[in-house]
Design a protein around this motif. Structure first.
Motif, PDB file in Angstrom:
ATOM      1  N   HIS A   1       1.068  -1.190   0.216  1.00 58.46           N
ATOM      2  CA  HIS A   1       0.004  -0.020   0.139  1.00 58.46           C
ATOM      3  C   HIS A   1       1.013   1.090  -0.045  1.00 58.46           C
ATOM      4  N   LEU A   2       0.408   2.295  -0.321  1.00 60.82           N
ATOM      5  CA  LEU A   2       1.308   3.833  -0.364  1.00 60.82           C
ATOM      6  C   LEU A   2       0.137   4.851   0.774  1.00 60.82           C
ATOM      7  N   TRP A   3       0.969   5.603   1.138  1.00 58.92           N
ATOM      8  CA  TRP A   3       0.544   6.955   1.739  1.00 58.92           C
ATOM      9  C   TRP A   3       0.506   7.912   0.784  1.00 58.92           C
ATOM     10  N   VAL A   4      -0.348   8.709   0.568  1.00 57.58           N
ATOM     11  CA  VAL A   4      -0.299   9.547  -0.610  1.00 57.58           C
ATOM     12  C   VAL A   4      -0.902  10.853  -0.253  1.00 57.58           C
ATOM     13  N   MET A   5      -0.327  12.023  -0.493  1.00 52.84           N
ATOM     14  CA  MET A   5      -0.741  13.371  -0.026  1.00 52.84           C
ATOM     15  C   MET A   5      -0.787  14.461  -1.227  1.00 52.84           C
ATOM     16  N   GLY A   6      -1.556  15.347  -1.276  1.00 48.98           N
ATOM     17  CA  GLY A   6      -1.611  16.528  -2.215  1.00 48.98           C
ATOM     18  C   GLY A   6      -0.504  17.404  -1.605  1.00 48.98           C
ATOM     19  N   ASP A   7       0.005  18.127  -2.654  1.00 45.42           N
ATOM     20  CA  ASP A   7       0.994  19.319  -2.579  1.00 45.42           C
ATOM     21  C   ASP A   7       0.310  20.421  -1.918  1.00 45.42           C
ATOM     22  N   HIS A   8      -0.977  20.731  -2.263  1.00 44.62           N
ATOM     23  CA  HIS A   8      -1.796  21.827  -1.473  1.00 44.62           C
ATOM     24  C   HIS A   8      -2.374  21.100  -0.362  1.00 44.62           C
ATOM     25  N   ARG A   9      -1.601  21.161   0.887  1.00 47.09           N
ATOM     26  CA  ARG A   9      -2.102  20.289   2.154  1.00 47.09           C
ATOM     27  C   ARG A   9      -3.345  21.038   2.691  1.00 47.09           C
ATOM     28  N   ASN A  10      -3.413  22.034   2.579  1.00 46.76           N
ATOM     29  CA  ASN A  10      -4.730  22.765   3.175  1.00 46.76           C
ATOM     30  C   ASN A  10      -5.952  22.600   2.171  1.00 46.76           C
ATOM     31  N   ASP A  11      -5.986  21.934   1.173  1.00 43.32           N
ATOM     32  CA  ASP A  11      -6.915  21.904  -0.053  1.00 43.32           C
ATOM     33  C   ASP A  11      -6.923  20.525  -0.615  1.00 43.32           C
ATOM     34  N   SER A  12      -6.656  19.342   0.260  1.00 44.16           N
ATOM     35  CA  SER A  12      -6.545  18.269  -0.265  1.00 44.16           C
ATOM     36  C   SER A  12      -7.081  17.127   0.587  1.00 44.16           C
ATOM     37  N   TRP A  13      -8.122  16.305   0.158  1.00 36.16           N
ATOM     38  CA  TRP A  13      -8.583  15.134   0.798  1.00 36.16           C
ATOM     39  C   TRP A  13      -7.589  13.951   0.567  1.00 36.16           C
ATOM     40  N   ASP A  14      -6.667  13.642   1.254  1.00 35.24           N
ATOM     41  CA  ASP A  14      -5.664  12.847   0.655  1.00 35.24           C
ATOM     42  C   ASP A  14      -5.820  11.732   1.819  1.00 35.24           C
ATOM     43  N   SER A  15      -4.554  10.993   2.142  1.00 33.48           N
ATOM     44  CA  SER A  15      -4.489   9.974   2.961  1.00 33.48           C
ATOM     45  C   SER A  15      -4.890  10.319   4.384  1.00 33.48           C
ATOM     46  N   ARG A  16      -4.465  11.486   4.757  1.00 32.95           N
ATOM     47  CA  ARG A  16      -4.944  11.789   6.064  1.00 32.95           C
ATOM     48  C   ARG A  16      -6.412  12.136   6.337  1.00 32.95           C
ATOM     49  N   TYR A  17      -7.146  12.571   5.406  1.00 32.96           N
ATOM     50  CA  TYR A  17      -8.542  12.839   5.733  1.00 32.96           C
ATOM     51  C   TYR A  17      -9.193  11.570   5.569  1.00 32.96           C
ATOM     52  N   HIS A  18      -8.719  10.588   4.826  1.00 29.60           N
ATOM     53  CA  HIS A  18      -9.424   9.486   4.542  1.00 29.60           C
ATOM     54  C   HIS A  18      -8.983   8.325   5.702  1.00 29.60           C
ATOM     55  N   HIS A  19      -7.968   8.479   6.218  1.00 21.22           N
ATOM     56  CA  HIS A  19      -7.521   7.640   7.306  1.00 21.22           C
ATOM     57  C   HIS A  19      -8.386   7.941   8.603  1.00 21.22           C
ATOM     58  N   LEU A  20      -8.708   9.276   8.546  1.00 18.42           N
ATOM     59  CA  LEU A  20      -9.745   9.715   9.786  1.00 18.42           C
ATOM     60  C   LEU A  20     -11.126   9.362   9.649  1.00 18.42           C
ATOM     61  N   GLN A  21     -11.580   9.386   8.214  1.00 17.55           N
ATOM     62  CA  GLN A  21     -13.031   9.484   7.751  1.00 17.55           C
ATOM     63  C   GLN A  21     -13.435   8.160   7.091  1.00 17.55           C
ATOM     64  N   LYS A  22     -12.701   7.444   6.320  1.00 20.62           N
ATOM     65  CA  LYS A  22     -13.343   6.532   5.289  1.00 20.62           C
ATOM     66  C   LYS A  22     -12.660   5.096   5.706  1.00 20.62           C
ATOM     67  N   PRO A  23     -13.333   3.995   5.350  1.00 22.41           N
ATOM     68  CA  PRO A  23     -12.775   2.625   5.508  1.00 22.41           C
ATOM     69  C   PRO A  23     -11.630   2.616   4.539  1.00 22.41           C
ATOM     70  N   GLY A  24     -10.811   1.706   5.076  1.00 17.48           N
ATOM     71  CA  GLY A  24      -9.375   1.452   4.308  1.00 17.48           C
ATOM     72  C   GLY A  24      -8.222   2.359   4.774  1.00 17.48           C
ATOM     73  N   ASN A  25      -8.822   3.321   5.964  1.00 16.78           N
ATOM     74  CA  ASN A  25      -7.503   3.975   6.520  1.00 16.78           C
ATOM     75  C   ASN A  25      -6.761   4.829   5.677  1.00 16.78           C
ATOM     76  N   GLY A  26      -7.381   5.260   4.469  1.00 20.10           N
ATOM     77  CA  GLY A  26      -6.563   6.029   3.598  1.00 20.10           C
ATOM     78  C   GLY A  26      -5.236   5.619   3.021  1.00 20.10           C
ATOM     79  N   PHE A  27      -5.277   4.119   2.916  1.00 22.38           N
ATOM     80  CA  PHE A  27      -4.017   3.754   2.169  1.00 22.38           C
ATOM     81  C   PHE A  27      -4.604   3.380   0.964  1.00 22.38           C
ATOM     82  N   VAL A  28      -3.506   3.609  -0.030  1.00 23.07           N
ATOM     83  CA  VAL A  28      -3.953   3.288  -1.447  1.00 23.07           C
ATOM     84  C   VAL A  28      -3.445   1.879  -1.891  1.00 23.07           C
TER      85      VAL A  28
END
Length: 277
Positions: free
Chosen positions: A189-216
């Motif tokens: 799996h991978l941990w991915v993030m957007g370069d615009h950290r304050n405007d990106s629903w990436d692994s951080r957001y989905h780790h807290l909110q979605k199934p799969g814990n934000g891992f791709v």
């Protein structure tokens, strides 16, 4: 040379030259309206083959990768190397299929049948994104086996090594919006993030909110974006930033977690006490 030999040579010359004259007759040229469909079909097949196995163009749908990528940019994605077993590495910008729940359902907006048909043809050959594609683009921060530390007010750390991230959007903070603490990335799996950290629903957001814990899952990766091809004013390559070349990243990733090592030492100490009261 005798007159008889000269006569023979002249006759041989005529015998050889006649077929050449007959063979050199002009070939009938096909009308352009006959050749055009053939050329178009060949071009479409080549474009489809390139899109399927080699390189595909993708459009940037949002501001989540600013300032590296702007909304509306077209990037070229290498789809060949994954076919040979190459896996994404830290720092690469990758396009991947939605692991599940990252994107909302979107209905096609085009209702005009002519425009919809033209869009479908361009999508088929890879010149336009599909309206129903569920693809995202982010930067790989950590790979399977890595430990990510993402806390408010601190730089992001991978395997205990802080990352210098000049590529993130000016004014962005590495982890303040979605501080997830310490996360272990599962193998494959991978941990991915957007370069615009304050405007990106990436692994951080989905780790807290979605199934799969934000891992791709690595299998969801379509390929690595390696160049911004359009518009020409934004043309640039997408290399791996130097911060990901730190040798400590791989060294510390291979070591056992600190907590596990401490627990093992404590257990050995207890065993020694039990044996020697």
């Amino acid at each position: 040379m005798s007159s008889k030999e000269a006569t023979v040579r002249r006759r041989l010359g005529r015998a050889v030259s006649r077929p050449r004259r007959r063979g050199g007759a002009k070939r009938t040229k096909r009308p352009w309206w006959v050749e055009l469909p053939v050329l178009v079909a060949i071009a479409l097949l080549l474009a489809l083959g390139i899109k399927t196995f080699f390189v595909q163009a993708f459009s940037i749908p949002s501001a989540s990768m600013q300032n590296t990528l702007q909304e509306g940019d077209r990037v070229l994605v290498d789809k060949l190397t994954p076919l040979f077993g190459a896996e994404p590495q830290r720092g690469e910008v990758v396009v991947f299929r939605d692991p599940g729940g990252w994107l909302p359902e979107q209905a096609p907006k085009e209702t005009n049948p002519v425009l919809r048909g033209a869009r479908n043809v361009l999508t088929f050959v890879g010149l336009m994104p599909s309206s129903d594609e569920k693809d995202l683009i982010k930067r790989v921060i950590a790979i399977g086996g890595d430990t990510v530390e993402c806390n408010s007010g601190s730089p992001i750390k991978v395997n205990g090594v802080p990352l210098d991230e000049p590529y993130i959007h000016p004014g962005s903070t590495p982890c303040d919006d979605y501080p997830v603490g310490t996360v272990k990335v599962p193998r494959g799996h991978l941990w991915v993030m957007g370069d615009h950290r304050n405007d990106s629903w990436d692994s951080r957001y989905h780790h807290l909110q979605k199934p799969g814990n934000g891992f791709v899952p690595v299998g969801n990766v379509i390929g690595r974006a390696f160049i911004v091809a359009w518009p020409l004013t934004h043309w640039s390559t997408l290399p791996v930033p130097p911060t990901f070349d730190q040798p400590q990243l791989d060294t510390l990733a291979a070591e056992p977690p600190r907590e596990a090592a401490t627990t093992e030492r404590q257990e050995r100490g207890r065993s020694a006490i039990r044996q020697h009261p």
